[in-house]
Design a protein around this motif. Structure first.
Motif, PDB file in Angstrom:
ATOM      1  N   GLN A  17       0.825  -1.203   0.000  1.00 32.08           N
ATOM      2  CA  GLN A  17       0.000   0.000   0.000  1.00 32.08           C
ATOM      3  C   GLN A  17       0.860   1.254   0.000  1.00 32.08           C
ATOM      4  OE1 GLN A  17      -3.100   0.178   2.953  1.00 32.08           O
ATOM      5  NE2 GLN A  17      -3.324   2.394   2.763  1.00 32.08           N
ATOM      6  N   ALA A  18       1.921   1.266   0.817  1.00 30.98           N
ATOM      7  CA  ALA A  18       2.796   2.436   0.889  1.00 30.98           C
ATOM      8  C   ALA A  18       3.465   2.708  -0.457  1.00 30.98           C
ATOM      9  CB  ALA A  18       3.849   2.237   1.977  1.00 30.98           C
ATOM     10  N   GLN A  19       3.961   1.678  -1.102  1.00 29.53           N
ATOM     11  CA  GLN A  19       4.622   1.858  -2.391  1.00 29.53           C
ATOM     12  C   GLN A  19       3.645   2.343  -3.450  1.00 29.53           C
ATOM     13  OE1 GLN A  19       6.503  -2.009  -2.864  1.00 29.53           O
ATOM     14  NE2 GLN A  19       8.416  -1.262  -1.969  1.00 29.53           N
ATOM     15  N   ALA A  20       2.405   1.856  -3.399  1.00 29.35           N
ATOM     16  CA  ALA A  20       1.385   2.314  -4.351  1.00 29.35           C
ATOM     17  C   ALA A  20       1.084   3.796  -4.170  1.00 29.35           C
ATOM     18  CB  ALA A  20       0.115   1.485  -4.185  1.00 29.35           C
ATOM     19  N   GLU A  21       1.244   4.292  -2.938  1.00 33.70           N
ATOM     20  CA  GLU A  21       0.978   5.697  -2.647  1.00 33.70           C
ATOM     21  C   GLU A  21       2.237   6.553  -2.667  1.00 33.70           C
ATOM     22  OE1 GLU A  21      -0.886   5.538   1.145  1.00 33.70           O
ATOM     23  OE2 GLU A  21      -2.746   4.650   0.403  1.00 33.70           O
ATOM     24  N   GLY A  22       3.368   5.940  -3.025  1.00 38.40           N
ATOM     25  CA  GLY A  22       4.633   6.666  -3.065  1.00 38.40           C
ATOM     26  C   GLY A  22       5.149   7.075  -1.702  1.00 38.40           C
ATOM     27  N   LYS A  23       4.856   6.286  -0.681  1.00 39.54           N
ATOM     28  CA  LYS A  23       5.276   6.589   0.688  1.00 39.54           C
ATOM     29  C   LYS A  23       6.152   5.468   1.244  1.00 39.54           C
ATOM     30  CE  LYS A  23       0.862   8.931   1.636  1.00 39.54           C
ATOM     31  NZ  LYS A  23      -0.350   8.919   2.499  1.00 39.54           N
ATOM     32  N   ARG A  24       6.778   5.770   2.383  1.00 43.96           N
ATOM     33  CA  ARG A  24       7.493   4.723   3.101  1.00 43.96           C
ATOM     34  C   ARG A  24       6.509   3.956   3.975  1.00 43.96           C
ATOM     35  NH1 ARG A  24      12.635   7.219   6.044  1.00 43.96           N
ATOM     36  NH2 ARG A  24      11.031   8.626   6.847  1.00 43.96           N
ATOM     37  N   PRO A  25       6.688   2.658   4.086  1.00 46.02           N
ATOM     38  CA  PRO A  25       5.740   1.873   4.897  1.00 46.02           C
ATOM     39  C   PRO A  25       5.819   2.215   6.375  1.00 46.02           C
ATOM     40  CG  PRO A  25       7.591   0.512   4.208  1.00 46.02           C
ATOM     41  CD  PRO A  25       7.717   1.813   3.470  1.00 46.02           C
ATOM     42  N   GLY A  26       4.674   2.134   7.040  1.00 41.62           N
ATOM     43  CA  GLY A  26       4.602   2.416   8.466  1.00 41.62           C
ATOM     44  C   GLY A  26       4.751   1.158   9.301  1.00 41.62           C
ATOM     45  N   ARG A  27       4.223   1.235  10.504  1.00 38.18           N
ATOM     46  CA  ARG A  27       4.304   0.104  11.426  1.00 38.18           C
ATOM     47  C   ARG A  27       3.583  -1.106  10.835  1.00 38.18           C
ATOM     48  NH1 ARG A  27       2.409   0.308  17.810  1.00 38.18           N
ATOM     49  NH2 ARG A  27       2.269  -1.941  18.162  1.00 38.18           N
ATOM     50  N   ARG A  28       4.182  -2.271  11.009  1.00 36.10           N
ATOM     51  CA  ARG A  28       3.641  -3.486  10.416  1.00 36.10           C
ATOM     52  C   ARG A  28       4.055  -4.690  11.256  1.00 36.10           C
ATOM     53  NH1 ARG A  28       7.806  -0.950   8.035  1.00 36.10           N
ATOM     54  NH2 ARG A  28       9.641  -2.160   7.413  1.00 36.10           N
ATOM     55  N   THR A  29       3.467  -5.827  10.962  1.00 38.28           N
ATOM     56  CA  THR A  29       3.735  -7.051  11.720  1.00 38.28           C
ATOM     57  C   THR A  29       4.633  -7.983  10.912  1.00 38.28           C
ATOM     58  OG1 THR A  29       1.627  -6.903  12.873  1.00 38.28           O
ATOM     59  CG2 THR A  29       2.696  -9.051  12.839  1.00 38.28           C
ATOM     60  N   ALA A  30       5.735  -8.424  11.531  1.00 39.36           N
ATOM     61  CA  ALA A  30       6.688  -9.320  10.881  1.00 39.36           C
ATOM     62  C   ALA A  30       6.783 -10.618  11.675  1.00 39.36           C
ATOM     63  CB  ALA A  30       8.056  -8.659  10.789  1.00 39.36           C
ATOM     64  N   LYS A  31       7.273 -11.649  11.015  1.00 39.13           N
ATOM     65  CA  LYS A  31       7.453 -12.963  11.636  1.00 39.13           C
ATOM     66  C   LYS A  31       8.867 -13.101  12.203  1.00 39.13           C
ATOM     67  CE  LYS A  31       3.674 -15.536  10.706  1.00 39.13           C
ATOM     68  NZ  LYS A  31       2.924 -16.329  11.724  1.00 39.13           N
ATOM     69  N   VAL A  32       8.950 -13.737  13.359  1.00 37.29           N
ATOM     70  CA  VAL A  32      10.242 -14.069  13.953  1.00 37.29           C
ATOM     71  C   VAL A  32      10.764 -15.347  13.305  1.00 37.29           C
ATOM     72  CG1 VAL A  32      11.433 -14.761  16.067  1.00 37.29           C
ATOM     73  CG2 VAL A  32       9.678 -12.970  16.141  1.00 37.29           C
ATOM     74  N   SER A  33      11.995 -15.295  12.796  1.00 34.29           N
ATOM     75  CA  SER A  33      12.613 -16.464  12.170  1.00 34.29           C
ATOM     76  C   SER A  33      13.517 -17.221  13.135  1.00 34.29           C
ATOM     77  CB  SER A  33      13.437 -16.042  10.950  1.00 34.29           C
ATOM     78  OG  SER A  33      12.637 -15.387   9.998  1.00 34.29           O
ATOM     79  N   ALA A  34      14.194 -16.484  14.011  1.00 37.24           N
ATOM     80  CA  ALA A  34      15.116 -17.122  14.963  1.00 37.24           C
ATOM     81  C   ALA A  34      15.250 -16.241  16.189  1.00 37.24           C
ATOM     82  CB  ALA A  34      16.478 -17.363  14.321  1.00 37.24           C
ATOM     83  N   ALA A  35      15.496 -16.864  17.322  1.00 38.01           N
ATOM     84  CA  ALA A  35      15.721 -16.151  18.578  1.00 38.01           C
ATOM     85  C   ALA A  35      16.656 -17.004  19.422  1.00 38.01           C
ATOM     86  CB  ALA A  35      14.405 -15.915  19.308  1.00 38.01           C
ATOM     87  N   LEU A  36      17.819 -16.471  19.742  1.00 33.17           N
ATOM     88  CA  LEU A  36      18.794 -17.279  20.482  1.00 33.17           C
ATOM     89  C   LEU A  36      19.717 -16.408  21.309  1.00 33.17           C
ATOM     90  CD1 LEU A  36      21.701 -17.079  18.681  1.00 33.17           C
ATOM     91  CD2 LEU A  36      20.267 -18.348  17.110  1.00 33.17           C
ATOM     92  N   SER A  37      20.371 -17.047  22.266  1.00 31.91           N
ATOM     93  CA  SER A  37      21.336 -16.382  23.120  1.00 31.91           C
ATOM     94  C   SER A  37      22.718 -16.481  22.482  1.00 31.91           C
ATOM     95  CB  SER A  37      21.341 -17.030  24.503  1.00 31.91           C
ATOM     96  OG  SER A  37      22.312 -16.437  25.340  1.00 31.91           O
ATOM     97  N   LEU A  38      23.471 -15.391  22.515  1.00 30.40           N
ATOM     98  CA  LEU A  38      24.816 -15.397  21.961  1.00 30.40           C
ATOM     99  C   LEU A  38      25.822 -15.897  22.994  1.00 30.40           C
ATOM    100  CD1 LEU A  38      24.764 -12.035  19.966  1.00 30.40           C
ATOM    101  CD2 LEU A  38      24.509 -14.372  19.081  1.00 30.40           C
ATOM    102  N   GLU A  39      27.043 -16.035  22.567  1.00 29.82           N
ATOM    103  CA  GLU A  39      28.101 -16.623  23.385  1.00 29.82           C
ATOM    104  C   GLU A  39      28.180 -15.994  24.772  1.00 29.82           C
ATOM    105  OE1 GLU A  39      32.979 -17.168  23.259  1.00 29.82           O
ATOM    106  OE2 GLU A  39      31.896 -16.578  21.467  1.00 29.82           O
ATOM    107  N   GLY A  40      28.125 -16.825  25.786  1.00 31.55           N
ATOM    108  CA  GLY A  40      28.242 -16.352  27.152  1.00 31.55           C
ATOM    109  C   GLY A  40      26.961 -15.797  27.733  1.00 31.55           C
ATOM    110  N   GLY A  41      25.908 -15.700  26.914  1.00 33.70           N
ATOM    111  CA  GLY A  41      24.635 -15.186  27.401  1.00 33.70           C
ATOM    112  C   GLY A  41      24.605 -13.688  27.630  1.00 33.70           C
ATOM    113  N   ALA A  42      25.627 -12.970  27.156  1.00 34.19           N
ATOM    114  CA  ALA A  42      25.682 -11.525  27.381  1.00 34.19           C
ATOM    115  C   ALA A  42      24.706 -10.758  26.513  1.00 34.19           C
ATOM    116  CB  ALA A  42      27.101 -11.008  27.134  1.00 34.19           C
ATOM    117  N   ALA A  43      24.268 -11.335  25.405  1.00 28.31           N
ATOM    118  CA  ALA A  43      23.357 -10.668  24.478  1.00 28.31           C
ATOM    119  C   ALA A  43      22.532 -11.714  23.756  1.00 28.31           C
ATOM    120  CB  ALA A  43      24.141  -9.811  23.485  1.00 28.31           C
ATOM    121  N   ARG A  44      21.496 -11.246  23.077  1.00 29.63           N
ATOM    122  CA  ARG A  44      20.612 -12.123  22.328  1.00 29.63           C
ATOM    123  C   ARG A  44      20.534 -11.674  20.875  1.00 29.63           C
ATOM    124  NH1 ARG A  44      17.772 -15.744  24.910  1.00 29.63           N
ATOM    125  NH2 ARG A  44      16.257 -15.858  23.206  1.00 29.63           N
TER     126      ARG A  44
END
Length: 276
Positions: A17-44
Motif C-alpha cells: 500500500q505504501a509503495q502504491a501511494e509513493g510513501k514509506r511503509p509504516g508500522r507493520r507485523t513481521a514474523k520471527v525467524s530465529a531467537a537465540l542467546s549469543l556466546e556467554g549469554g551476554a546478548a541475544r
C-alpha cells in the motif's frame, strides 16, 4: 503459547500500500525467524522476516520494535546488525520489561516493527575503515562490515571492546577483514587502536564508531589527533523514531538535533568532539 501482536497488518500488505501511494511503509507485523542467546549469554540475537527492511536498510540505520507487552507502550530502537535476503538480525540485551518480553519471542511468533529509520554511515570513500565499537554499540558496525565486504576498494577492521564476553566477534568476523577485540581487564578500544596504529595509513583510513558516549569521545580525540575522519552513531532514548516527539534531541555545533531523524550518525565535528 506463542506470543502474538496482530493489531497491525502483515508487512507485505503495509509495504504494498505504501509503495502504491509513493510513501514509506509504516508500522507493520513481521514474523520471527530465529531467537537465540549469543556466546556467554551476554546478548541475544533476534532474526525477523521483513523484506522491505532487509533490502533497504543501510549500516547505521535502526528499526523500532514494539514489545509484545501492552504495558510497554514505547518502541525499542535496535541497530540493524545483518541482513540476509528477506531477513534482518538484531542484537540486544535484556535490560527491562520491554526487552524481557522480546526475549520470550520464539520462531513463528509475530512482532511489530517500523523502519528502517535514521541517517546511515557514509561508506562511500575507498580505503580502510576502523569499526570501533563498545558493548551493545557493535550491531551497526557488524552491518558496516557486511556492506564493506562487497567492495574491492575498502577493508573493514573491527575494533571491539567488551565488558567480559566477546559475544559479537563471530558475527563480525564473517565479514570483516580483521577482528581485534579486548575486554575490560585487558584495556579498552584505545588500547587496541594504539596497538594497530603502526599498521595504519591515516591518509586512506576512516573511523566509524558506536558505543558508550565516553568511549566515542575518546575515539574522536584519537582520530582528530591523527587527522582521520570519524563518524559516530549516538544511542539515545527515543519515543517515536522519526522526529515528532523530540525526545532524543542532542546538542551539536549546529544546535539541537534529533538523533532519530538527523542522525543517529554524526561526524565528530558536528558533535564538537574533535577537540576533546
Amino acid at each position: 503459547m506463542s506470543i502474538q501482536t496482530t493489531q497491525f497488518r502483515p508487512t507485505e500488505q503495509v509495504v504494498a500500500q505504501a509503495q502504491a501511494e509513493g510513501k514509506r511503509p509504516g508500522r507493520r507485523t513481521a514474523k520471527v525467524s530465529a531467537a537465540l542467546s549469543l556466546e556467554g549469554g551476554a546478548a541475544r540475537l533476534l532474526t525477523v522476516r521483513d523484506p522491505y527492511a532487509a533490502r533497504t536498510a543501510s549500516a547505521g540505520q535502526f528499526v523500532n520494535l514494539y514489545a509484545p507487552d501492552p504495558s510497554a507502550m514505547l518502541p525499542r530502537p535496535f541497530g540493524v546488525a545483518r541482513t540476509d535476503g528477506d531477513e534482518l538480525d538484531l542484537v540486544y540485551q535484556v535490560i527491562g520489561r520491554g526487552t524481557a518480553a522480546l526475549a520470550r519471542l520464539k520462531p513463528g511468533d509475530e512482532v511489530d516493527l517500523l523502519g528502517p529509520l535514521g541517517r546511515p554511515y557514509d561508506l562511500s570513500r575507498p580505503g580502510d575503515y576502523l569499526l570501533v565499537g563498545g558493548g551493545l554499540g557493535v550491531p551497526p558496525l557488524i552491518a558496516a562490515a557486511q556492506a564493506l565486504s562487497q567492495r574491492a576498494d575498502a577493508r573493514a577492521i573491527a575494533v571491539f571492546g567488551y565488558q567480559n564476553e566477546r559475544f559479537a566477534d563471530p558475527l563480525v568476523a564473517a565479514s570483516a577483514d580483521r577482528t581485534l577485540s579486548i575486554s575490560e581487564p585487558e584495556g579498552d578500544v584505545i588500547t587496541l587502536l594504539d596497538r594497530f596504529e603502526p599498521q595504519l595509513d591515516p591518509a586512506r583510513s576512516a573511523i566509524i564508531s558506536c558505543g558508550p558516549t565516553a568511549m566515542m569521545k575518546a575515539v574522536a580525540a584519537w582520530a582528530a589527533a591523527r587527522s582521520i575522519p570519524a563518524q559516530f552513531s549516538l544511542e539515545e532514548r527515543m519515543g517515536c523514531g522519526y522526529g515528532a516527539c523530540v525526545a532524543c534531541a542532542v546538542d551539536t555545533v549546529d544546535g539541537r538535533l534529533k538523533v532519530c531523524a538527523d542522525g543517529p550518525v554524526f561526524t565528530g565535528e558536528q558533535l564538537g568532539w574533535t577537540n576533546a
